[in-house]
Design an enzyme around this catalytic site. Structure first.
Site, PDB file in Angstrom:
ATOM      1  N   HIS A   1       0.838  -1.207   0.000  1.00 25.05           N
ATOM      2  CA  HIS A   1       0.000   0.000   0.000  1.00 25.05           C
ATOM      3  C   HIS A   1       0.874   1.258   0.000  1.00 25.05           C
ATOM      4  O   HIS A   1       0.669   2.174  -0.801  1.00 25.05           O
ATOM      5  CB  HIS A   1      -0.898  -0.036   1.239  1.00 25.05           C
ATOM      6  CG  HIS A   1      -1.798   1.149   1.391  1.00 25.05           C
ATOM      7  ND1 HIS A   1      -3.161   1.067   1.283  1.00 25.05           N
ATOM      8  CD2 HIS A   1      -1.531   2.455   1.672  1.00 25.05           C
ATOM      9  CE1 HIS A   1      -3.697   2.262   1.471  1.00 25.05           C
ATOM     10  NE2 HIS A   1      -2.710   3.119   1.723  1.00 25.05           N
ATOM     11  N   GLU A   2       1.872   1.284   0.899  1.00 26.65           N
ATOM     12  CA  GLU A   2       2.732   2.469   1.004  1.00 26.65           C
ATOM     13  C   GLU A   2       3.676   2.593  -0.187  1.00 26.65           C
ATOM     14  O   GLU A   2       3.980   3.699  -0.641  1.00 26.65           O
ATOM     15  CB  GLU A   2       3.535   2.414   2.308  1.00 26.65           C
ATOM     16  CG  GLU A   2       2.678   2.432   3.573  1.00 26.65           C
ATOM     17  CD  GLU A   2       1.779   3.653   3.655  1.00 26.65           C
ATOM     18  OE1 GLU A   2       2.154   4.709   3.119  1.00 26.65           O
ATOM     19  OE2 GLU A   2       0.694   3.553   4.251  1.00 26.65           O
TER      20      GLU A   2
ATOM     21  N   HIS B   1       2.004   4.381  -2.994  1.00 27.52           N
ATOM     22  CA  HIS B   1       2.075   5.839  -2.814  1.00 27.52           C
ATOM     23  C   HIS B   1       3.424   6.379  -3.281  1.00 27.52           C
ATOM     24  O   HIS B   1       3.504   7.388  -3.984  1.00 27.52           O
ATOM     25  CB  HIS B   1       1.878   6.205  -1.342  1.00 27.52           C
ATOM     26  CG  HIS B   1       0.472   6.100  -0.853  1.00 27.52           C
ATOM     27  ND1 HIS B   1      -0.578   6.731  -1.482  1.00 27.52           N
ATOM     28  CD2 HIS B   1      -0.058   5.464   0.221  1.00 27.52           C
ATOM     29  CE1 HIS B   1      -1.707   6.478  -0.823  1.00 27.52           C
ATOM     30  NE2 HIS B   1      -1.407   5.709   0.202  1.00 27.52           N
TER      31      HIS B   1
END
Length: 384
Positions: free
Chosen positions: A67-68, A71
């Site tokens: 998820h990170e 980003h």
């Protein structure tokens, strides 16, 4: 974030794990090994429950990392530098050095996180359905089903329009696009984050007090984290707005006291306490030449760690933080670009370097920035 263990680089981004990750690893493993797995599928050995639970918890942490990383990758594609990624007790955080240049870039960077979790959830759902048709232990299928559910939940929760969640950044992008005012948009997302945070705190305590459900404490903790982080984001937005257009040369302390790398700790301490060495961190030069280029930064804390019997033979160059670990800036660098570097750089200070000679021009600390902000705020308050 202090107490972080570096894992290396993924896609060119530094990745670290905070010690508090052990807490979430233990909690997830316990919840699965002593709760969900034996409750839904009794009859397996204790080793099977604990083994599947531990692997599931590790895969869950990998999902947070993905998820990170999403980003970070999209941020870099939109010309936003990424400081690092840290996994910790309440999930993960990707620290960005800059802000998005437009609402559209902000939308892409924020939206890819929940999208990644949703895609992972869909993949785990597909894997669960496939395993359900095969003759595999039901325990394994249950673990995959849990991973599917938790990733979908992460996608939904992170999409809430409240800072510091990804949905809060989506809200900020929308408000920025509507108003054209970045600060107003950030403060709107901050207000939404504080509201949702207090709502979660109240729901959490109500669950504990009225229903006797101790898991409500976890909900309250998440709510409190949202309140604190949203408030900090609002303060950072105001700080960036105040310092917008201000170059480093207007903030720095020029001609700071320096020390030569060849000086021993004993030599340095022999000059104390004098007005010349009243600071707590000092640029280190290769020699005593005041016009030399800096090679590092040494702090009083580093000096104090040297045992008394070694101070006569230990030089400042032996204990300093090398220049590669110290934040540096040019005199015309915008201060807002320096802010995240101060948080991660050695000594929480930045050395200002001449772009032509490489010599030291000044030093910037958080107190220098605070003083500048105070003057700018006072000046703005008296403008007609």
């Amino acid at each position: 974030m202090k107490g972080t263990l570096a894992l290396g680089r993924i896609a060119g981004v530094r990745v670290g794990v905070h010690w508090s990750v052990l807490v979430i690893l233990v909690l997830v493993t316990l919840a699965l090994a002593q709760g969900r797995l034996p409750d839904n599928h009794p009859g397996y050995s204790a080793a099977a429950y604990w083994g599947v639970a531990l692997v599931t918890a590790v895969v869950f942490l990998a999902s947070l990392l993905a998820h990170e990383l999403a980003h970070a990758v999209v941020a870099r594609r939109n010309h936003v530098e990424v400081e690092d990624i840290t996994l910790w007790m309440l999930g993960g955080v990707a620290r960005l050095r800059d802000e998005a240049s437009s609402p559209r870039a902000e939308l892409r960077i924020a939206g890819v996180g929940p999208l990644t979790s949703a895609v992972l959830g869909a993949l785990f759902v597909g894997l669960f359905l496939w395993l359900d048709r095969l003759s595999v232990p039901r325990l394994l299928a249950e673990a995959v089903g849990w991973l599917a559910a938790v990733n979908v939940l992460l996608a939904v929760f992170n999409s809430l329009p409240a800072a510091p969640l990804d949905g809060g950044r989506l809200l900020r992008a929308f408000l920025w696009w509507r108003s054209g005012d970045r600060l107003k948009a950030a403060l709107g997302a901050t207000a939404a984050g504080r509201f949702v945070g207090w709502l979660l705190v109240l729901l959490g305590f109500a669950s504990v007090l009225l229903g006797g459900d101790l898991s409500g404490l976890w909900l309250a903790l998440i709510g409190w984290f949202m309140i604190v982080t949203a408030t900090e984001e609002g303060q950072q937005a105001q700080l960036r707005s105040t310092l917008s257009g201000v170059p480093v040369r207007q903030v720095m302390t020029p001609h700071p006291a320096t020390v030569p790398a060849t000086a021993t700790v004993e030599d340095f301490l022999a000059h104390l306490p004098t007005g010349h060495y009243r600071h707590t961190a000092f640029p280190v030069l290769a020699s005593a030449d005041l016009d030399g280029a800096p090679v590092g930064l040494v702090s009083v804390t580093q000096i104090d760690r040297v045992p008394a019997d070694r101070r006569a033979t230990t030089t400042l160059g032996d204990i300093m933080s090398p220049l590669a670990d110290v934040a540096t800036a040019l005199p015309d660098t915008p201060v807002v670009k320096l802010l995240p570097l101060l948080e991660s750089g050695a000594g929480r200070r930045a050395l200002v370097i001449s772009p032509t000679t490489g010599s030291l021009l000044g030093i910037v600390s958080r107190s220098d920035i605070s003083r500048t902000v105070s003057w700018l705020t006072a000046g703005a308050a008296h403008q007609p």
